[in-house]
Design a protein around this motif. Structure first.
Motif, short mmCIF file in Angstrom:
data_model
loop_
_atom_site.label_atom_id
_atom_site.label_comp_id
_atom_site.label_asym_id
_atom_site.label_seq_id
_atom_site.Cartn_x
_atom_site.Cartn_y
_atom_site.Cartn_z
N CYS A 185 32.60 4.93 17.87
CA CYS A 185 33.60 4.32 18.76
C CYS A 185 34.17 5.39 19.67
O CYS A 185 34.56 6.46 19.22
N VAL A 193 32.05 0.35 21.69
CA VAL A 193 31.18 0.64 20.55
C VAL A 193 29.78 0.95 21.04
O VAL A 193 29.23 0.22 21.86
N GLU A 212 30.76 -4.26 14.62
CA GLU A 212 30.88 -4.12 16.08
C GLU A 212 31.91 -5.12 16.62
O GLU A 212 32.77 -4.76 17.43
N LEU A 262 27.98 3.25 14.15
CA LEU A 262 29.06 2.70 14.95
C LEU A 262 29.94 3.84 15.43
O LEU A 262 30.85 4.27 14.75
N PHE A 283 35.51 -3.96 15.78
CA PHE A 283 35.98 -2.84 16.60
C PHE A 283 36.16 -3.25 18.06
O PHE A 283 37.12 -2.85 18.71
N ARG A 284 35.23 -4.06 18.59
CA ARG A 284 35.39 -4.53 19.97
C ARG A 284 36.65 -5.40 20.10
O ARG A 284 37.37 -5.31 21.08
N TRP A 288 38.04 -1.34 21.19
CA TRP A 288 37.25 -0.12 21.21
C TRP A 288 35.94 -0.36 21.94
O TRP A 288 35.40 -1.46 21.94
N LYS A 335 26.05 1.48 19.41
CA LYS A 335 25.27 1.34 18.18
C LYS A 335 24.00 2.18 18.29
O LYS A 335 23.29 2.09 19.28
#
Length: 105
Positions: free
Chosen positions: A104, A22, A12, A102, A15-16, A20, A24
């Motif tokens: 996105c 995210v 996470e 995850l 990607f953040r 992005w 979950k």
């Protein structure tokens, strides 16, 4: 070598960090009634304390094991599941794989 941590949180963050959004999805919908009863956040706190290996073990162990390991750490958590049979606790589903968890957007 990776420790027995929280891979979902690590991914996470990656990607953040890349900008992005995210979402979950870690728990199956059969956990929803328990989360609804968790007005003090005790269950969320307990699940946050557990590491990946503990979650994986829940899938193969008995309902009595789930009751003890997840809910047995606090009498208020045990009260939350006192009317739920062990077999129902054993079949509580976790979310999908990491790839599914995850998402996105």
């Amino acid at each position: 070598m990776r420790g027995n941590g929280k891979i979902v949180q690590e991914l996470e963050a990656v990607f953040r960090g890349a900008g992005w959004n995210v979402i979950k999805v870690l728990w199956g919908s059969d956990w929803d009634p328990l989360f609804d009863r968790d007005v003090d956040g005790l269950l969320v706190k307990r699940l946050g304390e557990m590491v990946d290996g503990e979650f994986q073990k829940l899938v193969v162990e008995s309902g009595a094991y789930v009751r003890q390991q997840v809910f047995g750490t606090d009498p208020r958590l045990l009260k939350m599941v006192e009317n739920i049979p062990d077999e129902a606790l054993r079949t509580l589903r976790q979310g999908g794989t990491i790839r599914e968890s995850l998402r996105c957007i």
